[in-house]
Design a protein around this motif. Structure first.
Motif, PDB file in Angstrom:
ATOM      1  N   ARG A  70      -8.433   1.676 -21.869  1.00 16.55           N
ATOM      2  CA  ARG A  70      -8.468   0.286 -22.307  1.00 16.55           C
ATOM      3  C   ARG A  70      -7.511  -0.517 -21.446  1.00 16.55           C
ATOM      4  O   ARG A  70      -6.351  -0.120 -21.260  1.00 16.55           O
ATOM      5  CB  ARG A  70      -8.076   0.191 -23.781  1.00 16.55           C
ATOM      6  N   LEU A  71      -7.987  -1.639 -20.922  1.00 18.60           N
ATOM      7  CA  LEU A  71      -7.159  -2.448 -20.047  1.00 18.60           C
ATOM      8  C   LEU A  71      -6.345  -3.456 -20.841  1.00 18.60           C
ATOM      9  O   LEU A  71      -6.823  -4.028 -21.823  1.00 18.60           O
ATOM     10  CB  LEU A  71      -8.020  -3.191 -19.022  1.00 18.60           C
ATOM     11  N   LEU A  72      -5.118  -3.662 -20.394  1.00 14.13           N
ATOM     12  CA  LEU A  72      -4.288  -4.707 -20.980  1.00 14.13           C
ATOM     13  C   LEU A  72      -4.813  -6.078 -20.564  1.00 14.13           C
ATOM     14  O   LEU A  72      -5.365  -6.238 -19.467  1.00 14.13           O
ATOM     15  CB  LEU A  72      -2.841  -4.551 -20.501  1.00 14.13           C
ATOM     16  N   PRO A  73      -4.650  -7.087 -21.390  1.00 16.20           N
ATOM     17  CA  PRO A  73      -5.096  -8.431 -21.023  1.00 16.20           C
ATOM     18  C   PRO A  73      -4.449  -8.896 -19.721  1.00 16.20           C
ATOM     19  O   PRO A  73      -3.242  -8.773 -19.531  1.00 16.20           O
ATOM     20  CB  PRO A  73      -4.627  -9.286 -22.208  1.00 16.20           C
ATOM     21  N   GLY A  74      -5.270  -9.413 -18.816  1.00 14.91           N
ATOM     22  CA  GLY A  74      -4.763  -9.896 -17.535  1.00 14.91           C
ATOM     23  C   GLY A  74      -4.639  -8.842 -16.472  1.00 14.91           C
ATOM     24  O   GLY A  74      -4.310  -9.143 -15.319  1.00 14.91           O
ATOM     25  N   SER A  75      -4.899  -7.584 -16.815  1.00 19.97           N
ATOM     26  CA  SER A  75      -4.820  -6.515 -15.818  1.00 19.97           C
ATOM     27  C   SER A  75      -5.934  -6.659 -14.788  1.00 19.97           C
ATOM     28  O   SER A  75      -7.045  -7.091 -15.106  1.00 19.97           O
ATOM     29  CB  SER A  75      -4.934  -5.155 -16.512  1.00 19.97           C
ATOM     30  N   ASP A  76      -5.617  -6.315 -13.547  1.00 20.08           N
ATOM     31  CA  ASP A  76      -6.585  -6.410 -12.451  1.00 20.08           C
ATOM     32  C   ASP A  76      -6.483  -5.126 -11.630  1.00 20.08           C
ATOM     33  O   ASP A  76      -5.912  -5.114 -10.556  1.00 20.08           O
ATOM     34  CB  ASP A  76      -6.267  -7.642 -11.606  1.00 20.08           C
ATOM     35  N   PRO A  77      -6.991  -4.003 -12.154  1.00 23.81           N
ATOM     36  CA  PRO A  77      -6.711  -2.696 -11.541  1.00 23.81           C
ATOM     37  C   PRO A  77      -7.298  -2.550 -10.144  1.00 23.81           C
ATOM     38  O   PRO A  77      -8.395  -3.049  -9.846  1.00 23.81           O
ATOM     39  CB  PRO A  77      -7.344  -1.706 -12.519  1.00 23.81           C
ATOM     40  N   LEU A  78      -6.539  -1.830  -9.313  1.00 26.35           N
ATOM     41  CA  LEU A  78      -6.965  -1.610  -7.937  1.00 26.35           C
ATOM     42  C   LEU A  78      -6.308  -0.351  -7.397  1.00 26.35           C
ATOM     43  O   LEU A  78      -5.325   0.157  -7.949  1.00 26.35           O
ATOM     44  CB  LEU A  78      -6.600  -2.820  -7.072  1.00 26.35           C
ATOM     45  N   ALA A  79      -6.860   0.153  -6.309  1.00 27.15           N
ATOM     46  CA  ALA A  79      -6.270   1.253  -5.547  1.00 27.15           C
ATOM     47  C   ALA A  79      -5.981   0.737  -4.149  1.00 27.15           C
ATOM     48  O   ALA A  79      -6.852   0.128  -3.513  1.00 27.15           O
ATOM     49  CB  ALA A  79      -7.221   2.447  -5.496  1.00 27.15           C
ATOM     50  N   ALA A  80      -4.768   0.947  -3.671  1.00 28.52           N
ATOM     51  CA  ALA A  80      -4.345   0.406  -2.377  1.00 28.52           C
ATOM     52  C   ALA A  80      -4.675   1.376  -1.251  1.00 28.52           C
ATOM     53  O   ALA A  80      -4.669   2.596  -1.421  1.00 28.52           O
ATOM     54  CB  ALA A  80      -2.855   0.115  -2.396  1.00 28.52           C
ATOM     55  N   VAL A  81      -4.917   0.830  -0.080  1.00 29.74           N
ATOM     56  CA  VAL A  81      -5.150   1.640   1.112  1.00 29.74           C
ATOM     57  C   VAL A  81      -3.864   1.701   1.938  1.00 29.74           C
ATOM     58  O   VAL A  81      -3.088   0.744   1.982  1.00 29.74           O
ATOM     59  CB  VAL A  81      -6.312   1.060   1.955  1.00 29.74           C
ATOM     60  N   TYR A  82      -3.610   2.828   2.551  1.00 31.39           N
ATOM     61  CA  TYR A  82      -2.521   2.983   3.509  1.00 31.39           C
ATOM     62  C   TYR A  82      -2.847   4.179   4.394  1.00 31.39           C
ATOM     63  O   TYR A  82      -3.848   4.877   4.178  1.00 31.39           O
ATOM     64  CB  TYR A  82      -1.158   3.151   2.829  1.00 31.39           C
ATOM     65  N   SER A  83      -2.035   4.420   5.389  1.00 26.17           N
ATOM     66  CA  SER A  83      -2.196   5.578   6.269  1.00 26.17           C
ATOM     67  C   SER A  83      -0.855   6.284   6.351  1.00 26.17           C
ATOM     68  O   SER A  83       0.037   6.006   5.554  1.00 26.17           O
ATOM     69  CB  SER A  83      -2.693   5.130   7.652  1.00 26.17           C
ATOM     70  N   GLY A  84      -0.694   7.192   7.307  1.00 23.64           N
ATOM     71  CA  GLY A  84       0.618   7.810   7.427  1.00 23.64           C
ATOM     72  C   GLY A  84       0.655   9.083   8.226  1.00 23.64           C
ATOM     73  O   GLY A  84      -0.382   9.642   8.604  1.00 23.64           O
ATOM     74  N   HIS A  85       1.885   9.510   8.498  1.00 22.20           N
ATOM     75  CA  HIS A  85       2.167  10.802   9.121  1.00 22.20           C
ATOM     76  C   HIS A  85       2.500  11.800   8.018  1.00 22.20           C
ATOM     77  O   HIS A  85       3.353  11.529   7.159  1.00 22.20           O
ATOM     78  CB  HIS A  85       3.355  10.702  10.072  1.00 22.20           C
ATOM     79  N   GLY A 189       3.693   3.805   5.313  1.00 20.86           N
ATOM     80  CA  GLY A 189       2.310   3.999   5.759  1.00 20.86           C
ATOM     81  C   GLY A 189       1.414   2.805   5.528  1.00 20.86           C
ATOM     82  O   GLY A 189       0.354   2.686   6.161  1.00 20.86           O
ATOM     83  N   SER A 190       1.815   1.900   4.621  1.00 17.18           N
ATOM     84  CA  SER A 190       1.032   0.674   4.413  1.00 17.18           C
ATOM     85  C   SER A 190       1.027  -0.166   5.682  1.00 17.18           C
ATOM     86  O   SER A 190       0.014  -0.807   6.017  1.00 17.18           O
ATOM     87  CB  SER A 190       1.617  -0.133   3.252  1.00 17.18           C
ATOM     88  N   PHE A 191       2.141  -0.179   6.409  1.00 15.90           N
ATOM     89  CA  PHE A 191       2.225  -0.904   7.674  1.00 15.90           C
ATOM     90  C   PHE A 191       1.588  -0.112   8.807  1.00 15.90           C
ATOM     91  O   PHE A 191       0.949  -0.684   9.699  1.00 15.90           O
ATOM     92  CB  PHE A 191       3.685  -1.231   7.981  1.00 15.90           C
ATOM     93  N   GLU A 192       1.773   1.195   8.798  1.00 20.39           N
ATOM     94  CA  GLU A 192       1.143   2.017   9.829  1.00 20.39           C
ATOM     95  C   GLU A 192      -0.376   1.865   9.817  1.00 20.39           C
ATOM     96  O   GLU A 192      -1.024   1.935  10.858  1.00 20.39           O
ATOM     97  CB  GLU A 192       1.502   3.491   9.608  1.00 20.39           C
ATOM     98  N   HIS A 193      -0.941   1.654   8.626  1.00 19.59           N
ATOM     99  CA  HIS A 193      -2.389   1.528   8.507  1.00 19.59           C
ATOM    100  C   HIS A 193      -2.909   0.383   9.362  1.00 19.59           C
ATOM    101  O   HIS A 193      -3.857   0.553  10.148  1.00 19.59           O
ATOM    102  CB  HIS A 193      -2.760   1.294   7.038  1.00 19.59           C
ATOM    103  N   TRP A 194      -2.294  -0.781   9.247  1.00 22.97           N
ATOM    104  CA  TRP A 194      -2.792  -1.946   9.984  1.00 22.97           C
ATOM    105  C   TRP A 194      -2.414  -1.884  11.449  1.00 22.97           C
ATOM    106  O   TRP A 194      -3.198  -2.297  12.319  1.00 22.97           O
ATOM    107  CB  TRP A 194      -2.277  -3.224   9.320  1.00 22.97           C
TER     108      TRP A 194
END
Length: 494
Positions: A70-85, A189-194
């Motif tokens: 069940r989502l809380l009011p105002g929630s906007d769920p997402l999964a972030a992308v990144y890369s890395g070593h 890794g969030s910066f390495e991705h871009w």
């Protein structure tokens, strides 16, 4: 006919700052439901941090919300992308393979993002099931809160929610979701991705987001991005010093597990030093010993160089970017580590040769292998002059003469900056925890939880909230590992 669901109590309003970034930074998707969830453990401290009302914690809806049903009011769920070593090798695109960011809350105590770990597959799962198991979720929950109790910057953990849903690892286990809380979850890794994709627009957008949301003081610098890199480098140096001062080993210091905010991030195969060995490998998957206790400063600097390389176009070139690391990390680590070790040893006011004495102390520990936590905690109770109480420390050593020789040198150093015994001992106890999350303590709590008894998780949590206090009711938690625990191993699946 089912009874109508009671309304949620009034909750803080979500502030979805990360979700305001362009869609390239994440995938919007809801958590995957788990049937019949139940509460395993809750940190009341984190609930207070978020401003969650007590009636929510006590309601049957709590488990439904924090397992992802069940989502809380105002929630906007997402999964972030990144890369890395990973283990020093470029791994390419990674991302939140089993984490869903529900959103952020802003209150008088700060900005807090709420993330469910183990809430199902995402586009970044790389073929995995997106689930976490009870075992690993309890470990992360307890260690997040233990590190906070030790005063070390860290992500926090609100709760563990379990479900009798099978998850297949080395054996069949049950699913669980741990709710992680932090100011932010952006990684090196969030910066390495871009950077690896030559996407300078997104790289700048992410850097601007971090500066404007978390480090606004960097905006006034001549080059805000250079200021951000130096801030991350300094905070990382201080963080690694704090880890090592309490004997903590992260176990998997990949660039995707390094926080841009200088937090301890991603608790997997961690460990706290017991019988001292600077070459100890706490991660059974670390076959080459990359992430030993002694290597942590070196690996942190290597990771920072990766971040510098990713940010070089904003900083002004590869050389200036690496120079920002060279001019900040080493000094921050060394100054912090020496300060922390002086406090652990009860050395009042720094002396020019303290670095030498600290090095000799680690050589002494390496040769004789006493328990790291017990050694310093016991030392905290000794007098500035030899007496019968020395037996408590001497009994940790087979070679008592070597212990006596070290104690003589220690007391000679104390005498150079005199300090009342009682005052010094109190200061040393405040620098040397009595309780850390030893692997065997976590294992006992996990075994009981697997049988449906969650009281040990909460009891251990209560102790670890105040690790510097004597807490005689928890004295057994400060003991050496029992014989059965000698074979315990943790790996990247832990």
């Amino acid at each position: 006919m089912n009874a109508p669901e009671s309304p949620l109590p009034e909750l803080p309003v979500f502030d979805n700052s990360f979700a305001a970034l362009p869609g390239a930074f994440y995938t919007r998707l809801a958590p995957h439901p788990l049937p019949e969830p139940y509460v395993v453990a809750v940190s009341n401290d984190v609930a207070a941090l978020l401003g969650l009302p007590a009636e929510l914690l006590d309601s049957p809806q709590f488990a439904e919300i924090f397992v992802g049903n069940r989502l809380l009011p105002g929630s906007d769920p997402l999964a972030a992308v990144y890369s890395g070593h990973q283990f020093g090798v470029w791994a390419g695109q990674l991302g939140d393979g089993r984490a869903h960011l529900l959103g952020g809350l802003r209150n008088e105590l700060g900005h807090w993002e709420i993330q469910l770990k183990g809430a199902g597959r995402t586009p970044y799962s790389r073929g995995a099931d997106g689930r976490a198991v009870l075992r690993s979720s309890i470990r992360e929950f307890l260690c997040s809160e233990a590190m906070a109790g030790l005063g070390i910057p860290t992500t926090r953990a609100l709760c563990v929610i379990g479900a009798d849903h099978p998850v297949y690892r080395e054996e069949v286990e049950t699913a669980a979701v741990v709710t992680r809380v932090a100011q932010g979850f952006v990684r090196f890794g969030s910066f390495e991705h871009w950077s690896s994709r030559d996407r300078d627009v997104e790289l700048r957008q992410l850097a601007d987001y971090v500066i404007d949301t978390f480090r606004p003081e960097c905006r006034t610098a001549a080059n805000p991005y250079d200021a951000l890199l130096r801030d991350v480098s300094r905070r990382t140096g201080e963080l690694i010093a704090q880890w090592m001062a309490v004997g903590f080993m992260h176990g998997v210091m990949n660039t995707d597990n390094m926080s841009i905010l200088g937090l301890t991030l991603d608790y997997g195969p961690f460990g706290f030093m017991e019988a001292f060995d600077a070459g100890h490998i706490c991660n059974h998957s670390d076959h080459r010993g990359r992430y030993t206790y002694r290597n942590q400063p070196h690996v942190a600097q290597w990771n920072l160089y990766c971040l510098a390389d990713a940010l070089h176009s904003l900083v002004g070139g590869a050389l200036p970017a690496r120079q920002a690391i060279d001019e900040t990390f080493g000094d921050a680590f060394e100054a912090s580590f020496e300060r922390l070790m002086r406090a652990k040893l009860g050395l009042r006011d720094g002396q020019p040769d303290d670095e030498t004495f600290i090095g000799e102390t680690f050589g002494f520990l390496q040769q004789h292998r006493p328990d790291f936590t017990l050694f310093f905690r016991t030392l905290s109770g000794l007098s500035g002059t030899a007496n019968a109480n020395d037996a408590a420390l001497r009994d940790m050593f087979v070679d008592r003469a070597a212990c006596d020789a070290w104690l003589e040198n220690w007391r000679a150093r104390l005498a150079r900056t005199p300090w009342d015994d009682a005052e010094r001992q109190a200061a040393m106890r405040a620098a040397n925890p009595k309780y850390v999350l030893r692997n065997w303590l976590a294992e006992v709590a996990i075994r009981k939880a697997r049988s449906g008894d969650y009281t040990e998780v909460q009891r251990l949590l209560a102790c670890l909230r105040q690790p510097y206090d004597e807490q005689p009711e928890y004295a057994a938690y400060a003991a050496l590992p029992p014989d059965w625990a000698n074979g315990l191993e943790v790996s990247c699946s832990s």
